[in-house]
Design an enzyme around this catalytic site. Structure first.
Site, PDB file in Angstrom:
ATOM      1  N   MET A  33      72.513 -14.572  83.807  1.00 35.69           N
ATOM      2  CA  MET A  33      73.739 -14.741  84.606  1.00 35.69           C
ATOM      3  C   MET A  33      74.875 -15.313  83.764  1.00 35.69           C
ATOM      4  SD  MET A  33      72.751 -15.755  88.489  1.00 35.69           S
ATOM      5  CE  MET A  33      72.609 -17.478  88.201  1.00 35.69           C
TER       6      MET A  33
ATOM      7  N   GLY B 102      75.138 -22.301  92.584  1.00 33.30           N
ATOM      8  CA  GLY B 102      73.737 -21.885  92.730  1.00 33.30           C
ATOM      9  C   GLY B 102      73.063 -21.573  91.410  1.00 33.30           C
ATOM     10  N   CYS B 103      71.708 -21.653  91.395  1.00 29.79           N
ATOM     11  CA  CYS B 103      70.929 -21.407  90.169  1.00 29.79           C
ATOM     12  C   CYS B 103      70.379 -19.996  90.106  1.00 29.79           C
ATOM     13  CB  CYS B 103      69.733 -22.342  90.086  1.00 29.79           C
ATOM     14  SG  CYS B 103      70.186 -24.048  89.905  1.00 29.79           S
ATOM     15  N   ILE B 104      70.670 -19.192  91.108  1.00 33.52           N
ATOM     16  CA  ILE B 104      69.985 -17.899  91.155  1.00 33.52           C
ATOM     17  C   ILE B 104      70.952 -16.749  91.373  1.00 33.52           C
ATOM     18  CG2 ILE B 104      69.421 -18.293  93.604  1.00 33.52           C
ATOM     19  CD1 ILE B 104      66.782 -16.646  91.769  1.00 33.52           C
TER      20      ILE B 104
END
Lengths: 160, 104
Positions: A33, B102-104
């Site tokens: 990400m 968020g981490c995802i």
């Protein structure tokens, strides 16, 4: 802002319990990400994470873990591993993290590369614990430790 | 906090470099912010941006990538193609939202 980085990360997953599978998956996904190049290398018990027969049934074992709020004499009772696993899976889902297989799909879809360790695959095969056909399709290949050294050149390495 | 002229409007940015007030945002601002980071917006981008803004209004936080996939219906692969190398943050930036936590 968002300048192009040339950062590479290799994560070695050597454990097959539920609680030790997630750190590698979460970090791999977080790195992707962030635009970081990611390679995951599954070795020894970590192969369970990419074993089709086991990946969705990883367990969290409460015994022998001093961080658990219950004594070993209770954690070792029949069925406690299943109870602890169910609780952990429920908590993971509550935080909107996917199951192991879906997580691997996400990582592969995001461009992460998955590899199985050759020596471990050969050994588990010899012990009748797994076949190469059990390896999840999203895994790019079965490679040796020296191949891993080539792949991880200039990368930061995390061992779990 | 800093102010920059984007698409003819004085836009305020927070310390992370994201828009401080998502209400200052409009389509022209989004196009300018996207072009800043090398992205030309298509309908597929707009689908993601619009979902993120609606979700932000409802939830008060920029959606995680997983939420954009599971609730917004945009596959992971597409998100990485539309907003390469850092999709969650890039979408939030273009959509005028705060940095996602968020981490995802």
């Amino acid at each position: 802002m968002f300048e192009d980085k040339e950062r590479k990360l290799c994560i070695i997953c050597s454990k097959g319990t539920l609680d030790m599978a997630y750190p590698g998956l979460i970090l791999a996904n977080a790195a992707l990400m962030e635009g970081i190049d990611v390679t995951l290398f599954f070795t020894f018990w970590g192969l369970d994470i990419i074993n089709k027969k086991k990946m969705n049934h990883l367990k969290f074992v409460p015994i022998g873990n001093p961080s658990m709020p219950i004594p070993n004499s209770v954690g070792g009772l029949p069925g406690m591993t299943n109870v602890a696993t169910a609780v952990m899976k429920r908590e993971i889902a509550k935080l909107d993290f996917p199951g192991v297989q879906e997580f691997l799909d996400m990582i592969a879809d995001a461009g992460g590369m998955l590899y199985a360790c050759k020596m471990s695959v050969d050994m588990f095969h010899d012990m009748h614990m797994m076949n190469t056909e059990d390896i999840y399709e999203r895994v790019e290949g079965v490679v040796g430790a020296t191949d891993f050294m080539e792949m991880s050149e200039d990368a930061q390495i995390i061992f779990i | 906090m800093s102010t920059k002229e984007i698409a003819g409007k004085a836009i305020e940015f927070d310390a992370d470099g994201y828009m401080a007030d998502y209400k200052q945002w409009d389509q022209q601002v989004a196009e300018a912010l996207a072009s800043d980071i090398g992205i030309t917006l298509t309908d597929a981008h707009w689908k993601v941006i619009n979902f993120c803004r609606t979700d932000y209004e409802a939830q008060g936080d920029a959606p995680t990538l997983r939420r954009i996939t599971t609730v917004g219906g945009v596959p992971t692969k597409d998100l990485y193609q539309l907003f390469p190398k850092g999709p969650a943050k890039k979408v939030a930036y273009v959509a005028g939202l705060k940095k996602p936590s968020g981490c995802i």
